[in-house]
Structure formats: structure tokens, C-alpha cells
Enzyme design. Structure first.
Site, PDB file in Angstrom:
ATOM      1  N   LYS A   1       0.040   3.910  -2.740  1.00 47.63           N
ATOM      2  CA  LYS A   1      -1.134   4.765  -2.581  1.00 47.63           C
ATOM      3  C   LYS A   1      -0.463   6.170  -2.286  1.00 47.63           C
ATOM      4  O   LYS A   1      -1.069   7.200  -2.645  1.00 47.63           O
ATOM      5  CB  LYS A   1      -1.943   4.423  -1.450  1.00 47.63           C
ATOM      6  CG  LYS A   1      -2.962   3.200  -1.578  1.00 47.63           C
ATOM      7  CD  LYS A   1      -3.622   2.545  -0.580  1.00 47.63           C
ATOM      8  CE  LYS A   1      -4.357   1.462  -0.990  1.00 47.63           C
ATOM      9  NZ  LYS A   1      -4.556   0.444   0.202  1.00 47.63           N
TER      10      LYS A   1
ATOM     11  N   LYS B   1       2.562   6.000   6.586  1.00 47.57           N
ATOM     12  CA  LYS B   1       1.658   5.311   5.572  1.00 47.57           C
ATOM     13  C   LYS B   1       2.027   3.683   5.739  1.00 47.57           C
ATOM     14  O   LYS B   1       3.531   3.566   5.781  1.00 47.57           O
ATOM     15  CB  LYS B   1       1.458   5.512   4.095  1.00 47.57           C
ATOM     16  CG  LYS B   1       0.811   4.487   3.399  1.00 47.57           C
ATOM     17  CD  LYS B   1      -0.535   4.904   3.553  1.00 47.57           C
ATOM     18  CE  LYS B   1      -1.723   3.881   2.768  1.00 47.57           C
ATOM     19  NZ  LYS B   1      -1.819   2.780   3.653  1.00 47.57           N
TER      20      LYS B   1
ATOM     21  N   SER C   1      -6.622   3.438   4.045  1.00 48.95           N
ATOM     22  CA  SER C   1      -5.958   2.517   3.131  1.00 48.95           C
ATOM     23  C   SER C   1      -6.910   1.791   2.313  1.00 48.95           C
ATOM     24  O   SER C   1      -6.731   0.562   1.830  1.00 48.95           O
ATOM     25  CB  SER C   1      -4.908   1.353   3.661  1.00 48.95           C
ATOM     26  OG  SER C   1      -4.029   0.909   2.840  1.00 48.95           O
TER      27      SER C   1
ATOM     28  N   SER D   1       0.827  -1.166  -0.066  1.00 52.43           N
ATOM     29  CA  SER D   1       0.131   0.040  -0.002  1.00 52.43           C
ATOM     30  C   SER D   1       0.826   1.285  -0.121  1.00 52.43           C
ATOM     31  O   SER D   1       0.257   2.373  -0.179  1.00 52.43           O
ATOM     32  CB  SER D   1      -0.818  -0.092   1.151  1.00 52.43           C
ATOM     33  OG  SER D   1      -2.192  -0.962   0.896  1.00 52.43           O
TER      34      SER D   1
END
Length: 388
Positions: A63, A224, A115, A60
Site C-alpha cells: 500500500k 506501515k 490498512s 500490506s
């Protein structure tokens, strides 16, 4: 006696290595994560690297790239109608409904904070009409605008695909680029937000344990997380202490606890050994008779102790530590000094005037000479006439 001298020599050598030149090397952190990079967020200088150019699966952390691509290519106030494709997405979601109207900013927030893979897919379809078009334009953006060299993404969320890969270094470049954008900074640093959706009404909490305070570290400014089976734990974090802003990327850690420990080790190393300075546009530097200047405001990363600035004959400014190792290098612009202007004198007009005067005077002399000659001839003629 000889054995005693050898023992003393070894003891002194060890003390030197502990307190002298070996200190910085011993301070470098040992990490359990398979790949990592620590960078100055503003200057981009690489302060630590471990397998930072090895291609790996980002999960992720993808992203982060999707977020800055969306922010820079569309309007965050855009209202998006969610399509049917979000129903088939795997993994973490924000439970979007087909036909639901959501702003682009809210989708980016849902994608980054919780997420949400469905939010990431909705963003991609809105931006480029199809996943195929998104993939092409997305990679072009990353290569041309940010300058990544070893990244290829096939989706906006990071779910596993063997053709979806990047490196710790490229992710560091992407995050540093994104941190220049205020909208991204705000979203990346959000700990929680109220989510009022058609089918899900809740408070979204960041998954990043340092950002939301589960692992106390007050210098953290954003983060993140990522995880799929093939990538293991991945983590991106920014932090600052008033002296320097840092970006840490960690890839493929077996355990969540250890990836946070690795991140803290990187930050402690960076804060202890480096600080950020700035040279202003137009500031001048010299190498002998050669002169250069900064063509823009430039951030520099310098060691806390014994930093040296060296400018070579090509105009490259290098920041070196006490061992002569280059921490950062930037290109300066050659400064070409203008030669002093030679003012034209007024001699030429004066010469011209003198020349004209001489010409006129010469003409007058000739006329007078001619007149005298004529008069002499007449006088001679008259004398002859009288003598007859």
C-alpha cells in the site's frame, strides 16, 4: 614463560578486536526477521542489509507503493464513486458502501492508516478503470519512475498471490521515493484520524505500534504494518534524530514483538554510526590535475568517525569508512576549464596602413623617377640642338 607470552598475546588481540577495527562489525545488529534493510532516507545509501535482494511477499507494505502511485498520477481532491467490487474484498476494511462518494485523499488515508483493502481496490479502479490496467500501469510506474528491479505487483493491497512479490531493497527504494512527497509524508506519519463514512463512523488508529506510541520511540516519523500468513509480519518505518533520516524495512518475522525489536536495533545502529551531510551544486573536487563538480545538490551519508571522501579518475566520489569500505558513491561531472582567450592585437590594421603608405610612396617615387628621366632627356635634346 612461553605459555605466559602466548596468553598475553591472545589477551591483547582480544582487546584490539573489542576496541579497534572489529568494533563496527560487532555493532552490526543481529536480527530475527528473515530479510531487512536500513537506508539513509535522503541519500539512499544502504547502511545494513540482510537478504535484502531475496524476493518475498510484502503483504500490506504494498500500500506504500499504491499510495505514492495515486498521489502522483491523480488529484487528491478527486471525488470517487465507490463500486460494487469493494463488497468482495477480504481482510481489513474501512467498510465502504457501493455508491458512496469519497475523496481520493480520504481513501489513501483509510488505506494507509487502517490498512483498508476496500479503499485500496477503490483507488485502483478509479486510477485505471480495471484491476488489469492498474497492474500494468502500476508496475511500469515502479520500474520507470523509481527503478525497482525485482518487484511485480498484481494488486493494490498486498493480499497473497504467488506472483505478487518484491524485496526489502525495492521496498526501501519505493519508500524513500515516496518520502520526497509532502502529501505522502503527512499520511505516512498520521497516528489517527476521524472517519465519517456512510456505514462506519469511528476514529482510525495507526496499526504501527511505534508510530502511535505503544512502543515508545520518539524519533519515529512514519510507519506501515503488514501481515498475511505467507509473508508473516512485515514492517516499514522511518525515523530521524536531527543528524540523519533513516528508512527501515523488515520482512517475514514470526512475531510482531520481534519485528519491532529488530526495527529499533536497526535505528540504534544507524544513529550511532552515521550522519547525513550535503554537497551543493557546483562544489568542486580534484584528483590530481582532473577536476570535477557536483551537478546538483547531493545528500551524502558519512560515518560518524573517520570518514574519508575519495574521488577517482572517472569522477566517482566515494564515501569510505576507516576500513576502506564504500558507504556511498555518487557520480560527479567533469569540469572542463576554458582556455584563456587570446585578444587580437591591432597590428593587422597597422600593417595594412603601413602597407598602403608604402604603396603610395613607391608610386610617388616611380612618378618622380619617370619625371626626372623625361627632364634629363629633354635637357640632352636641347644641348644637341644648341651645339648644331
Amino acid at each position: 614463560m612461553r605459555k605466559y607470552l602466548i596468553f598475553v598475546f591472545i589477551l591483547l588481540l582480544n582487546m584490539y578486536l573489542i576496541t579497534g577495527e572489529g568494533k563496527a562489525e560487532e555493532d552490526a545488529p543481529e536480527l530475527t526477521s528473515e530479510a531487512a534493510i536500513l537506508m539513509d532516507t535522503q541519500s539512499g545509501a544502504i547502511l545494513y542489509g540482510k537478504n535484502e535482494e531475496i524476493q518475498m511477499y510484502p503483504a500490506s507494505l504494498t500500500k506504500i507503493a499504491t499510495a505514492i502511485y495515486a498521489i502522483e498520477t491523480a488529484n487528491l481532491t478527486d471525488q470517487i464513486t465507490i463500486g460494487e467490487e469493494v463488497l468482495d474484498i477480504d481482510g481489513t476494511r474501512v467498510y465502504l458502501n457501493p455508491g458512496e462518494q469519497v475523496s481520493l485523499k480520504k481513501l489513501v488515508q483509510g488505506m494507509m492508516i487502517n490498512s483498508g483493502n476496500d479503499a485500496a481496490l477503490a483507488i485502483a479502479i478509479h486510477l485505471d478503470g480495471s484491476l488489469e490496467n492498474f497492474t500494468r500501469n502500476f508496475n511500469e510506474f515502479l520500474e520507470e519512475k523509481i527503478g525497482v528491479k525485482a518487484t511485480h505487483f498484481v494488486n493494490p493491497h498486498g493480499l497473497f498471490d504467488e506472483n505478487h512479490y518484491t524485496t526489502a531493497k525495492d521496498l526501501g527504494l519505493i519508500l524513500n521515493y515516496a518520502m520526497k512527497n509532502e502529501d505522502f509524508q503527512e499520511i505516512f506519519g498520521t497516528k489517527q484520524m476521524e472517519w465519517d463514512g456512510e456505514s462506519w463512523d469511528t476514529t482510525l488508529l495507526s496499526h504501527h505500534r511505534m508510530l502511535k506510541g505503544e512502543i515508545p520511540y520518539e524519533e519515529v516519523t512514519g510507519g506501515k504494518t503488514g501481515f498475511v500468513d505467507q509473508s508473516k509480519q512485515t514492517l516499514a518505518t522511518t525515523a530521524e534524530n536531527g543528524q540523519i533520516k533513516l528508512t527501515a524495512i523488515l520482512l517475514k518475522s514470526e512475531f510482531k514483538r520481534r519485528i519491532y525489536q529488530d526495527t529499533i536495533k536497526l535505528f540504534e545502529y544507524g544513529f550511532a554510526n552515521f550522519h547525513s551531510t550535503q554537497i551543493m551544486k557546483g562544489e568542486k573536487f580534484e584528483n590530481g590535475k582532473l577536476k570535477f563538480k557536483a551537478d546538483d545538490d547531493i545528500y551524502l551519508t558519512e560515518p560518524v568517525e573517520q570518514a574519508e571522501r575519495v574521488v577517482d579518475s572517472d569522477g566517482v566520489l566515494r564515501i569510505e569508512n576507516d576500513r576502506g569500505e564504500t558507504i556511498q558513491s555518487v557520480e560527479l561531472k567533469a569540469l572542463i576549464e576554458k582556455k584563456p582567450e587570446v585578444k587580437k592585437t591591432t597590428q593587422e590594421p597597422e600593417q595594412s596602413s603601413i602597407l598602403s603608405f608604402n604603396t603610395i610612396l613607391g608610386a610617388i617615387v616611380l612618378i618622380i623617377g619617370a619625371a626626372v628621366l623625361v627632364m634629363n632627356r629633354r635637357q640632352k635634346k636641347n644641348r644637341r640642338a644648341r651645339s648644331r
